[in-house]
Design a protein around this motif. Sequence first.
Motif, PDB file in Angstrom:
ATOM      1  N   ALA A  95      35.895  52.977  19.783  1.00 13.30           N
ATOM      2  CA  ALA A  95      36.245  51.590  20.145  1.00 13.30           C
ATOM      3  C   ALA A  95      35.354  51.229  21.617  1.00 13.30           C
ATOM      4  N   TYR A  96      34.815  50.127  21.822  1.00 15.66           N
ATOM      5  CA  TYR A  96      33.828  49.855  22.700  1.00 15.66           C
ATOM      6  C   TYR A  96      34.734  48.661  23.742  1.00 15.66           C
ATOM      7  N   ARG A  97      35.008  48.641  24.954  1.00 16.09           N
ATOM      8  CA  ARG A  97      35.501  47.891  25.605  1.00 16.09           C
ATOM      9  C   ARG A  97      34.571  47.385  26.963  1.00 16.09           C
ATOM     10  N   THR A  98      34.396  45.953  26.720  1.00 17.60           N
ATOM     11  CA  THR A  98      33.619  45.522  27.841  1.00 17.60           C
ATOM     12  C   THR A  98      34.191  44.434  28.777  1.00 17.60           C
ATOM     13  N   ASN A  99      34.097  44.223  29.833  1.00 10.67           N
ATOM     14  CA  ASN A  99      35.069  43.277  30.777  1.00 10.67           C
ATOM     15  C   ASN A  99      33.934  42.744  31.956  1.00 10.67           C
ATOM     16  N   VAL A 100      33.951  41.600  32.279  1.00 10.32           N
ATOM     17  CA  VAL A 100      33.190  40.926  33.346  1.00 10.32           C
ATOM     18  C   VAL A 100      34.308  40.016  33.918  1.00 10.32           C
ATOM     19  N   GLY A 101      34.022  40.011  35.576  1.00 12.01           N
ATOM     20  CA  GLY A 101      35.033  39.517  36.284  1.00 12.01           C
ATOM     21  C   GLY A 101      34.449  38.797  37.809  1.00 12.01           C
ATOM     22  N   VAL A 102      35.094  37.917  38.197  1.00 15.69           N
ATOM     23  CA  VAL A 102      34.843  37.330  39.554  1.00 15.69           C
ATOM     24  C   VAL A 102      35.810  37.168  40.291  1.00 15.69           C
ATOM     25  N   LEU A 103      35.611  37.546  41.534  1.00 10.20           N
ATOM     26  CA  LEU A 103      36.580  37.650  42.651  1.00 10.20           C
ATOM     27  C   LEU A 103      36.241  36.701  43.976  1.00 10.20           C
ATOM     28  N   ARG A 104      37.229  36.043  44.367  1.00 11.21           N
ATOM     29  CA  ARG A 104      36.959  35.140  45.548  1.00 11.21           C
ATOM     30  C   ARG A 104      37.926  35.762  46.628  1.00 11.21           C
ATOM     31  N   GLN A 105      37.627  36.301  47.707  1.00 11.31           N
ATOM     32  CA  GLN A 105      38.538  37.077  48.647  1.00 11.31           C
ATOM     33  C   GLN A 105      38.381  36.681  49.934  1.00 11.31           C
ATOM     34  N   GLU A 106      39.499  36.511  50.807  1.00 10.26           N
ATOM     35  CA  GLU A 106      39.463  36.217  52.278  1.00 10.26           C
ATOM     36  C   GLU A 106      38.662  37.420  52.947  1.00 10.26           C
ATOM     37  N   GLN A 107      37.891  36.805  53.964  1.00  6.62           N
ATOM     38  CA  GLN A 107      37.188  37.942  54.829  1.00  6.62           C
ATOM     39  C   GLN A 107      38.390  38.450  55.898  1.00  6.62           C
ATOM     40  N   SER A 108      38.431  39.780  55.795  1.00  6.67           N
ATOM     41  CA  SER A 108      39.587  40.293  56.721  1.00  6.67           C
ATOM     42  C   SER A 108      39.241  40.300  58.355  1.00  6.67           C
ATOM     43  N   PHE A 109      37.917  40.143  58.525  1.00 15.10           N
ATOM     44  CA  PHE A 109      37.732  40.010  59.960  1.00 15.10           C
ATOM     45  C   PHE A 109      37.212  38.341  60.357  1.00 15.10           C
ATOM     46  N   ALA A 110      37.551  37.499  59.422  1.00 14.06           N
ATOM     47  CA  ALA A 110      37.093  36.104  59.462  1.00 14.06           C
ATOM     48  C   ALA A 110      38.244  35.557  58.588  1.00 14.06           C
ATOM     49  N   PRO A 111      39.339  35.330  59.160  1.00 12.07           N
ATOM     50  CA  PRO A 111      40.593  34.580  58.213  1.00 12.07           C
ATOM     51  C   PRO A 111      40.091  33.234  58.079  1.00 12.07           C
ATOM     52  N   THR A 120      37.895  32.402  56.062  1.00  5.75           N
ATOM     53  CA  THR A 120      36.632  32.339  55.202  1.00  5.75           C
ATOM     54  C   THR A 120      36.567  33.307  54.059  1.00  5.75           C
ATOM     55  N   TYR A 121      35.859  33.016  52.962  1.00  3.84           N
ATOM     56  CA  TYR A 121      35.855  33.762  51.712  1.00  3.84           C
ATOM     57  C   TYR A 121      34.403  34.593  51.271  1.00  3.84           C
ATOM     58  N   PHE A 122      34.292  35.472  50.339  1.00  2.00           N
ATOM     59  CA  PHE A 122      33.259  35.835  50.029  1.00  2.00           C
ATOM     60  C   PHE A 122      33.475  35.991  48.439  1.00  2.00           C
ATOM     61  N   TYR A 123      32.669  36.189  47.661  1.00  2.00           N
ATOM     62  CA  TYR A 123      32.683  36.446  46.159  1.00  2.00           C
ATOM     63  C   TYR A 123      32.134  37.796  45.737  1.00  2.00           C
ATOM     64  N   SER A 124      32.920  38.330  44.838  1.00  2.00           N
ATOM     65  CA  SER A 124      32.160  39.567  44.077  1.00  2.00           C
ATOM     66  C   SER A 124      32.171  39.394  42.645  1.00  2.00           C
ATOM     67  N   PHE A 125      31.200  40.092  41.956  1.00  2.90           N
ATOM     68  CA  PHE A 125      31.170  39.866  40.531  1.00  2.90           C
ATOM     69  C   PHE A 125      31.202  41.238  40.136  1.00  2.90           C
ATOM     70  N   SER A 126      31.830  41.384  38.953  1.00  5.13           N
ATOM     71  CA  SER A 126      31.807  42.840  38.312  1.00  5.13           C
ATOM     72  C   SER A 126      31.804  42.836  36.975  1.00  5.13           C
ATOM     73  N   ALA A 127      31.293  44.161  36.318  1.00  2.00           N
ATOM     74  CA  ALA A 127      31.330  44.274  34.857  1.00  2.00           C
ATOM     75  C   ALA A 127      31.112  45.754  34.826  1.00  2.00           C
ATOM     76  N   GLY A 128      31.683  45.976  33.380  1.00  2.00           N
ATOM     77  CA  GLY A 128      32.159  47.289  33.106  1.00  2.00           C
ATOM     78  C   GLY A 128      32.226  47.639  31.684  1.00  2.00           C
ATOM     79  N   LEU A 129      32.001  49.002  31.129  1.00  2.00           N
ATOM     80  CA  LEU A 129      32.030  49.069  29.929  1.00  2.00           C
ATOM     81  C   LEU A 129      32.689  50.311  29.753  1.00  2.00           C
ATOM     82  N   THR A 130      33.558  50.578  28.503  1.00  2.00           N
ATOM     83  CA  THR A 130      34.541  51.662  28.189  1.00  2.00           C
ATOM     84  C   THR A 130      34.113  52.015  26.770  1.00  2.00           C
TER      85      THR A 130
END
Length: 443
Positions: A410-426, A428-438
């Motif tokens: 079996a093959y599983r793929t996943n993609v995602g996006v995250l919007r997260q608050e800056q720990s040192f600047a409450p 304000t936010y940054f974005y991250s993009f992730s991708a994975g394969l199993t």
Amino acid sequence: MNRIRIHIILCLLLSSISGVYGQTTDTSEGYAMNYDNAYELAFEGKTAKASSILGALSKEQPEDTKVTALWASTLSWKGNYEEARKQFNTILSTEKNHRDIWISAIKNELYAKNYATALGLANKALLYIKKDAELERLKNLSIERTAEINYPDKGWYNVESKISALSKKKPYKIDKKDDKVAEANKNKVIRKTPVTEEIEKNRVAVNSSVTVFDQRFDPITSSSISFKRQTQFGSIIPRLNFSNRQGRSGLQYDIDMYPKIAKGFYAYVNYGYSSSELYPNHKVGGDIYYNHKSGIEFSGGGRFINFATRNVKSITNSLGYYRGNYYFSLRSYITPGEEAELTKASGNILVRKYLKDAENYMGLNFGIGFSPELRQFSSGDQLLAETLLYIESQRLSFEYQFTSKNNLSAYRTNVGVLRQEQSFAPGTYFYSFSAGLTYQFNF
């Protein structure tokens, strides 16, 4: 001359009779090309011959449901599940109250090990044929078979995609031989026999993923390898996680267990250890699940995380629902702080659609609040793992899994996006993009 004429006429008559007889005979096998003969052949276990006759008759008489239905059943007995499915679907598209066809169509999916599809068909059949004992039995059988498969998602918070109730009751199979007898003699009762088919009890999975950011942080890479062993008491999954973050590498040793408790009840237990600063020193998690026969699932449990300087405790619960080929799950986390205003809550919503069977699916996962995955970053020389428990975030991911033709891989793929608050600047936010394969394989 008269004798010659009489002889010629007799020869013509004999040829005509022979020609008529030849039209009602399978010239290769010598069996009459009619439904009754095919019916008897099927009853006697001569499935291939019966199927050949019925296939020809079905093409000549496509409107004859009785012929097509028996042909589809013989195809199913021979293992030609896809063609049988087509024929059953053709009939059910117009004759939705035909009980015997629904039953045969569900059995075809059970033979093919398409348990989620069988469950979907059973649910649909019961919409048209209310409170039928055999349809209910096949539905319960589909639930039992589907529930044998665990779907532990990556991540210790484990948005678990259980389908239905795990049961200590021995599952049963429909014996194809008995099915043929029942098709030939409606008065005979189908015999139940314990499952004898072998189920793959081991699974190895290898995962790799990468996360990139729109500012400040370098990419994060992570990977894992796990081994799943299915036992009569439940499944056990040891796992080794590796991560490279901000120029640092670390290992985590992890284990998941899904012990069976009683009919309708099972548990999830997790423990992880790491000496790396990229992971908590210790993490412990557990849930008790209850599956109701209606397809609704409840769970309640908690999480404990031990860092070098503090401990974090969370209370979690979930509500799941399986309907047809869809699974819906809502999970919440409540993390009390030292002060009331620091208490935080987060949640995840999972929607998954199963395709041809329970190993093929696609899904969406949406989460809000702090990330239970504990993604850890650094500010100068200080790791921010603990701080992130109280940082707001929103995340959305998509997953898709499909199997090989023999269903061993079996093959599983996943993609995602995250919007997260800056720990040192409450604020304000940054974005991250992730991708994975199993990749995973059974043996």
